[in-house]
Every structure is written in C-alpha cells, then in structure tokens.
Scaffold this active site. Structure first.
Site, PDB file in Angstrom:
ATOM      1  N   ASP A  71      34.387  49.621  35.820  1.00  0.00           N
ATOM      2  CA  ASP A  71      35.365  48.161  35.929  1.00  0.00           C
ATOM      3  C   ASP A  71      36.779  48.256  36.717  1.00  0.00           C
ATOM      4  O   ASP A  71      37.944  48.488  35.796  1.00  0.00           O
ATOM      5  CB  ASP A  71      35.383  47.636  34.596  1.00  0.00           C
ATOM      6  N   LYS A  77      33.994  40.355  38.149  1.00  0.00           N
ATOM      7  CA  LYS A  77      34.432  40.207  36.530  1.00  0.00           C
ATOM      8  C   LYS A  77      35.858  39.349  36.931  1.00  0.00           C
ATOM      9  O   LYS A  77      36.390  39.606  37.598  1.00  0.00           O
ATOM     10  CB  LYS A  77      34.160  41.339  35.827  1.00  0.00           C
ATOM     11  N   LYS A 108      30.718  38.627  34.921  1.00  0.00           N
ATOM     12  CA  LYS A 108      30.998  38.819  33.536  1.00  0.00           C
ATOM     13  C   LYS A 108      32.416  38.168  33.911  1.00  0.00           C
ATOM     14  O   LYS A 108      33.093  38.114  34.280  1.00  0.00           O
ATOM     15  CB  LYS A 108      31.320  40.891  33.660  1.00  0.00           C
TER      16      LYS A 108
END
Length: 216
Positions: free
Chosen positions: A89, A151, A180
């Site tokens: 991430d 995300k 996400k």
C-alpha cells in the site's frame, strides 16, 4: 456475502508494539480477514504469526506523507517483498500531483509496480487533500501505471474515505482497477454502503465490530 473477506485488519499507529501486532494477527486469523496491514518493521513478525493461514500481509510504503524519493520508495517496496509481503500500500507524492506533475506520479507508481512484480499494489491517493479533478487525475495515473487498487486514504490526513470520493474513483477505475476505502469506517452500515459502491477492500481497525454487528 462474506464481509470478513473485504477487510484489511489495520494497525498503523506509531505506538503499536509487537504485542499489539500479535493481537492483530490473532484476530485476523480468528475472523479470517483478507489481510493485515502493518508497518514494514512488523512484517516478519506478522508473517510468523500468520503462517499456515490464508490471511495476507499488506505493508505500507512511503507512509504516511508520500514525500520520500522514488528510489527510497522502490527500495522499501523491494525490501518488503523480499521479507514476504503479499501486498504493498503506497502513498503517492501528493505535492507533485497537486503541482500538475502527473508524469512524475505515474512513473513512480510504475517503478514500484515493476519492483514488486505480480504482488498486489494499492495506490493511496489521500483524497482529503485533493480536489475532485485531482482525485480523478491521480486515479488515472494509477490506472496508466497498472496498479491493482486505488485507495482513498492513509487515515493520517485531515479526513478519511467518503462516498463522494469513491464514486469519483470508480468512474476512472471501472472494472480495470479495484478500490480500497480506508479511514473512518467504523460501523457495518457504512461498510456495506462502500461495498455497494463497488469497493473491494475496506481498511479499518474496527473490523471485529463490523463482523460482530453482522452476526447480530
């Protein structure tokens, strides 16, 4: 629908201890969450606690500001993969994006994706600092760089996920990238709304509450 399989069980507080990570992993195993999301220093510990399970390990890179050099982010990502991370991430360089340096942002994402090969790359846009247009520009950069996910947030900015931002991101991602949502997701109703909007993962430290509420 198995809500637990949407959840990245997350602990990124600066005060997190090894004992806290052990608890996080025990909970992830018990509830069979999709992944745990931890700082790189705890990756090997998490891998050990999660051995012989299907729970993935996600590691944050360039976190939380995204202002490291590309070389530093690439090195951090390579190190995480070498030590067993399943997913990365990463935070984009927010200042460069806001300055219109889209090529820089795209190249950086490309470099990290190349460095991690077939492992999952989630690109954190930190939407609380972006206009609607910038959110979509950042999403396009991630798409062009072949990221697996975009995300919303680190959880350390001025705000977390919003339905509006997810809708904007979905317009760009379509079926080519997953989304996400993270930051501020603390109840089942909110989680379900995000899933209805097309989100594939939920980054939250409140996963157990979401699941237990689901069973009521």
């Amino acid at each position: 629908m198995q809500l637990n399989k949407y959840i990245d069980h997350t602990l990124l507080k600066p005060t997190a201890t090894p004992a806290d990570i052990e608890t996080l992993c025990k909970e992830a195993k018990e509830y069979n969450f999709a992944a745990v999301c931890v700082h790189p220093c705890y990756l090997e510990l998490a891998k050990d606690f999660l051995k012989n399970t299907v729970v993935k390990t996600a590691v944050v890179i360039g976190f939380p500001l995204g202002a490291m050099t590309t070389d530093a982010k690439v090195l951090e990502a390579k190190d995480a993969i070498k030590k067993g991370a399943d997913e990365i991430d990463m935070v984009i360089n927010i200042g460069m994006l806001k300055a219109g340096e889209v090529a820089y942002v795209t190249r950086e994402i490309e470099a990290i994706k190349k460095a991690i090969g077939d492992k999952v790359l989630k690109v954190i846009l930190e939407t609380c600092f972006l206009s609607d247009d910038e959110t979509q520009i950042a999403a396009k950069a991630a798409l062009n760089a072949k990221a697996d996910f975009i995300k919303t947030s680190t959880g350390f900015g001025t705000g977390g996920a919003t339905f509006r931002d997810v809708k904007l991101m979905k317009e760009i991602a379509g079926e080519q990238m997953k989304i996400k949502a993270s930051g501020g997701i603390k109840d089942r109703e909110t989680a379900m709304q995000y899933i209805d909007l097309g989100v594939s993962r939920l980054g939250t430290s409140s996963g157990i509450n979401l699941i237990n509420r689901d069973k009521e």
